[in-house]
Design an enzyme around this catalytic site. Structure first.
Site, PDB file in Angstrom:
ATOM      1  N   LYS A  41     -19.863  68.478 -14.087  1.00  0.00           N
ATOM      2  CA  LYS A  41     -19.747  68.426 -12.630  1.00  0.00           C
ATOM      3  C   LYS A  41     -18.381  68.894 -12.138  1.00  0.00           C
ATOM      4  O   LYS A  41     -18.282  69.587 -11.122  1.00  0.00           O
ATOM      5  CB  LYS A  41     -20.022  66.993 -12.153  1.00  0.00           C
ATOM      6  CG  LYS A  41     -20.347  66.915 -10.673  1.00  0.00           C
ATOM      7  CD  LYS A  41     -20.856  65.545 -10.286  1.00  0.00           C
ATOM      8  CE  LYS A  41     -21.170  65.494  -8.800  1.00  0.00           C
ATOM      9  NZ  LYS A  41     -21.611  64.145  -8.392  1.00  0.00           N
ATOM     10  N   GLU A  86     -39.197  67.677 -14.251  1.00  0.00           N
ATOM     11  CA  GLU A  86     -38.424  68.799 -14.810  1.00  0.00           C
ATOM     12  C   GLU A  86     -39.197  69.607 -15.847  1.00  0.00           C
ATOM     13  O   GLU A  86     -38.961  70.798 -16.017  1.00  0.00           O
ATOM     14  CB  GLU A  86     -37.105  68.306 -15.402  1.00  0.00           C
ATOM     15  CG  GLU A  86     -36.093  67.825 -14.362  1.00  0.00           C
ATOM     16  CD  GLU A  86     -36.248  66.358 -14.003  1.00  0.00           C
ATOM     17  OE1 GLU A  86     -37.262  65.744 -14.408  1.00  0.00           O
ATOM     18  OE2 GLU A  86     -35.356  65.831 -13.308  1.00  0.00           O
ATOM     19  N   MET A 122     -60.874  69.181 -27.974  1.00  0.00           N
ATOM     20  CA  MET A 122     -60.423  69.785 -29.224  1.00  0.00           C
ATOM     21  C   MET A 122     -60.138  68.712 -30.269  1.00  0.00           C
ATOM     22  O   MET A 122     -60.409  68.906 -31.462  1.00  0.00           O
ATOM     23  CB  MET A 122     -59.183  70.648 -28.973  1.00  0.00           C
ATOM     24  CG  MET A 122     -58.817  71.538 -30.135  1.00  0.00           C
ATOM     25  SD  MET A 122     -60.190  72.604 -30.636  1.00  0.00           S
ATOM     26  CE  MET A 122     -59.825  74.107 -29.735  1.00  0.00           C
ATOM     27  N   PHE A 178     -22.823  57.447 -17.479  1.00  0.00           N
ATOM     28  CA  PHE A 178     -24.124  57.372 -16.824  1.00  0.00           C
ATOM     29  C   PHE A 178     -24.784  58.748 -16.815  1.00  0.00           C
ATOM     30  O   PHE A 178     -24.185  59.733 -16.418  1.00  0.00           O
ATOM     31  CB  PHE A 178     -23.961  56.849 -15.393  1.00  0.00           C
ATOM     32  CG  PHE A 178     -25.271  56.786 -14.655  1.00  0.00           C
ATOM     33  CD1 PHE A 178     -26.296  55.964 -15.107  1.00  0.00           C
ATOM     34  CD2 PHE A 178     -25.486  57.561 -13.523  1.00  0.00           C
ATOM     35  CE1 PHE A 178     -27.511  55.915 -14.443  1.00  0.00           C
ATOM     36  CE2 PHE A 178     -26.702  57.506 -12.846  1.00  0.00           C
ATOM     37  CZ  PHE A 178     -27.710  56.686 -13.313  1.00  0.00           C
ATOM     38  N   GLN A 179     -26.012  58.789 -17.275  1.00  0.00           N
ATOM     39  CA  GLN A 179     -26.807  60.024 -17.351  1.00  0.00           C
ATOM     40  C   GLN A 179     -26.139  61.109 -18.187  1.00  0.00           C
ATOM     41  O   GLN A 179     -26.313  62.291 -17.947  1.00  0.00           O
ATOM     42  CB  GLN A 179     -27.157  60.537 -15.945  1.00  0.00           C
ATOM     43  CG  GLN A 179     -28.073  59.559 -15.222  1.00  0.00           C
ATOM     44  CD  GLN A 179     -28.769  60.155 -14.024  1.00  0.00           C
ATOM     45  OE1 GLN A 179     -28.234  61.010 -13.341  1.00  0.00           O
ATOM     46  NE2 GLN A 179     -29.979  59.687 -13.778  1.00  0.00           N
TER      47      GLN A 179
END
Ligand SMILES: Cc1ncc(C[n+]2csc(CCOP(=O)(O)OP(=O)(O)O)c2C)c(N)n1
Ligand SMILES: [Mg+2]
Lengths: 582, 169
Positions: free
Chosen positions: A164, A52, A480, A114-115
């Site tokens: 949802k 993502e 760097m 959940f999630q």
């Protein structure tokens, strides 16, 4: 109230109405209804990334290259948290995005379902604005408003969290007319009296400089055109921040190159010695100013910015003009012309600049056998220049060398993570840009460490037949970091060696890409040519000198006039005050 | 610019009365390292659409300017007014002050409360709860005096403020 449809269909319909062509995303439980709605249509193309974070960077690359709003779709919980780095990156660099996140159904919010995660809480301070949409009927208006907020004013990422059940429920949807917001009203036109004052100051200045930034790019291609006209009218030298490169052509006679920590000597010296600084869509970032109390001590300063909070944040200015930089430059030109101004005599100023230029601060000297990274980028530029490539970068020395040695001639061709400095930005950004411009030559100039942060996206480019090129400046170090350890920490290279590197050619091949190795100066041109000639995606593993440093450099906490021009000026150990700076 | 002397400023912020708006304001102060001396918030419109937040903050003038600009750019913010810069305005605070004691202390507490026009709003044989309102200094002073006569605990509202005269900010 328009047609009744499910929340998921409203999302897809609104995106279609908003002219969205591409969505970057990754599915999961909390966004399945939206994925189902996407499945049933063919107007919007969904690009399945492999992580993502990459979806957001890809959307950034798409937005930066095309000037459109980038759109992201991810699931709740880990989908949303994975997106946070990209959202923060977009906020820091003012990139317009709309990020749709799935959320657990409303009745489960707050139960550690959940999630579940508090997406609006987590993204509150790394987004320009965010919403949790609890009613299906609000989805349409919120989506349209979100796009308006993302792209207007100072652009930025807007997050919309959609439970949802809200996706499943039905409500009416109608395409709204012109959007206006009751509290959010960005100021586009600058104050005319202030603009007139600015023009008088500019006309009277003997040592003026235009200091331009990402705002000129964000304002659209017209702003870059206006900048050229303004520069011509007033005759002042122009320097640009990392984010503004391309607004003035690299070979423009008035262009002094990038300024700041790894900017050119002439740009930084001119900033220090000018009597008038006109800041156009830049924000006096610490990479640009160096030590604040020594920053351009004798100049008057004009600051043009669309975001009022940019004024006087770190540097006090004499005249602040709030407005879109393109619009303000247009008005400045009108006033300049109407008053028949001619630039003051700047001969002595340009003489001085000529002297600084003669130091050739971006120059480098071939010593030994190894291929110098600067040389590699210089040749990459020379050999691809005619194709007007779009360049993205990762973060590190290679990024600075690209800024120094790759010439940009147009806006929207340079995609880099400036404010947040996010390793792993370049490959997904290149993918996004390639989707916006399928026929363009898009090259991610990468470091061997950074590229591994989103290397999984090789698969995305393969899947969508995107001919992205990755040019890895492989110095086997987090260069760097190593450079700072050399300059500030007595050369103790703590954890900055890139051990156990993959065989990049085999890795490329495993994903169906072509892999090319450049082992030394003799392979360079042939390797670059082979990369250009290959119609598909290519990884070039360009092995360069391991210990090269990026110069010139203003060490943290130093003034513009204390620039280190070459290795000969290096310090080996910094004092604690300097060590504490970033 | 942060080394200039600090000033105390009272800000009125009118915001859309939507979920999370207070978190945005408070989070902005903490994320950018600004001070909050006190903060009050309540719905002030008849249609519940707008809340008024009063923040007392302190910092050097350029930091106060930054705070104003940062607040102003939050999407749900209608208006930010620096009442300290605006001019004459009234600031008031209310406190509930619980004092316990018997005998002389109890009498003295009542007497002091009277001077401060603090009203007992709860009484038991061994305690009082006083309601006192006024400027923050007055409330401070009252609480200091109550320490000597058996202060138990204090609840304060924080400052609310409004400009003097006929106009709205
Ligand atoms: C996500 C992230 N983690 C850590 C850093 C700190 N950092 C800045 S540059 C750099 C090294 C990058 O190495 P490489 O990609 O090989 O580039 P080079 O400097 O060698 O060109 C690191 C670790 C960062 N910018 N981003
Ligand atoms: Mg490296």
């Amino acid at each position: 109230m328009g047609t009744e449809m499910t929340g998921a269909d409203i999302v897809v319909q609104a995106l279609t109405d908003l002219g969205v062509e591409v969505v970057f995303g990754y599915p999961g439980g909390a966004v399945l209804p939206i994925y189902d709605a996407l499945f049933k249509q063919s107007r919007i193309r969904h690009i399945l990334v492999r992580h993502e974070q990459a979806a957001v960077h890809a959307a950034e690359g798409y937005a930066r290259a095309s000037g459109k709003v980038g759109v992201v779709l991810v699931t709740s919980g880990p989908g949303a948290t994975n997106a946070v780095t990209g959202i923060t990156d977009a906020l820091m660099d003012s990139i317009p995005l709309v990020v749709l996140t799935g959320q657990v159904p409303t009745h489960l919010i707050g139960t550690d379902a959940f999630q579940e995660c508090d997406t609006v809480g987590i993204t509150r301070h790394c987004s320009k604005h965010n919403y949790l949409v609890k009613e299906t009927a609000k989805l349409g208006p919120v989506l349209h408003e979100a796009f308006y907020i993302a792209r207007s004013g100072r652009p930025g990422p807007v997050v919309i969290d959609i439970p949802k059940d809200v996706q499943i429920m039905r409500a009416g949807y109608a395409k709204p007319g012109v959007i206006s917001h009751k509290t959010y009203k960005p100021q586009v036109k600058g104050d005319l009296t202030a603009i007139e004052a600015a023009v008088e100051m500019l006309a009277a200045a003997e040592r003026p400089i235009l200091y331009t930034g990402g705002g000129v790019i964000n304002s659209g291609p017209v702003a870059s055109q206006l900048l050229r006209e303004l520069a011509k009218a007033c005759g002042a030298p122009v320097t640009s921040t990392l984010m503004g490169l391309g607004s003035l052509p690299d070979d423009h006679p008035q262009f002094l190159g990038m300024l700041g920590m790894h900017g050119s000597y002439e740009a930084n010296m001119a900033m220090n010695k000018c009597d008038l600084m006109v800041c156009l869509g830049a924000r006096f970032d610490d990479r640009v100013t160096g030590r604040l109390d020594a920053f351009s001590p004798n100049s008057r300063k004009i600051h043009v910015d669309i975001d009022r909070s940019s004024f006087n944040k770190t540097v006090r200015v004499d005249l602040a003009i709030q407005g879109d930089v393109g619009s303000v430059m247009e008005d400045m030109l009108k006033v300049w012309r109407a008053r028949g101004h001619r630039a003051a005599d700047q001969k002595p100023w340009w003489e001085q600049i000529k002297g600084w230029r003669a130091r050739n601060s971006f120059g480098f000297e071939q010593k030994g056998e190894a291929l110098l990274p600067q040389k590699a980028i210089q040749r990459l530029y020379e050999m691809t220049r005619a194709k007007k490539p779009i360049i993205s970068t990762e973060v590190g020395q290679h990024q600075m060398w690209a800024a120094q040695h790759f010439g940009f001639h147009e806006p929207n061709k340079w995609l880099t993570s400036g404010g947040l400095g996010t390793m792993g930005y370049g490959l997904p950004a290149a993918i996004g840009a390639q989707l916006a411009f399928p026929g363009a030559l898009v090259i991610d100039i990468a470091g061997e460490a950074s590229i591994q942060m989103n290397i999984q996206e090789l698969g995305t480019a393969t899947q969508y037949r995107l001919p992205v090129k990755i040019f890895i400046i492989n110095n086997e170090y987090m260069g760097m970091v190593r450079q700072w350890q050399e300059l500030n920490h007595g050369g103790r290279y703590s954890e900055s060696y890139s051990d156990s590197l993959p065989d990049f050619v085999k890795l490329a091949e495993a994903y169906g890409w072509k892999g090319i190795t450049i082992d030394g100066p003799d392979d360079l041109d042939a390797g670059i040519q082979a990369m250009i000639d290959h119609p598909g995606p290519v990884v070039v593993d360009c092995r360069v000198a391991k210990l090269a440093n990026c110069f010139p450099m203003i060490p943290s906490g130093a003034a513009h006039t204390d620039m280190i021009l070459s290795a000969a000026d290096e310090r080996g150990e910094a004092d604690d005050d300097a060590k504490a700076l970033v | 610019m942060k080394h200039l002397p600090s000033e105390r400023h009272t800000l009125s912020i009118l915001v859309d009365n939507e979920a999370g708006v207070l978190a945005r304001i408070v989070g902005l102060f903490s994320a950018r390292g600004y001070n909050i001396e006190s903060l009050t918030v309540a719905d002030v419109s008849d249609d519940h659409a707008v809340s008024r937040i009063t923040v007392v903050t302190n910092g050097p003038p350029p930091v106060i300017d930054q705070i104003m600009a940062q607040l102003d750019r939050l999407v749900p913010v209608h208006k930010v007014v620096d009442l300290t810069d605006w001019g004459p305005h009234v600031e008031r605070e209310m406190a509930l002050v619980k004092v316990a004691g018997t005998g002389d202390k109890r009498v003295e507490a009542l007497r002091l409360a009277d001077i401060f026009r603090a009203r007992p709003v709860d009484t038991s044989t061994a305690s009082f709860v006083f309601e006192v309102s006024g400027s923050s200094e007055k409330v401070n002073q009252f609480i200091t005096l109550m320490r000597e006569v058996g202060l138990v605990e204090v609840a304060r509202t924080g400052v609310v403020a409004i400009a003097r005269g006929a106009e709205a900010v």
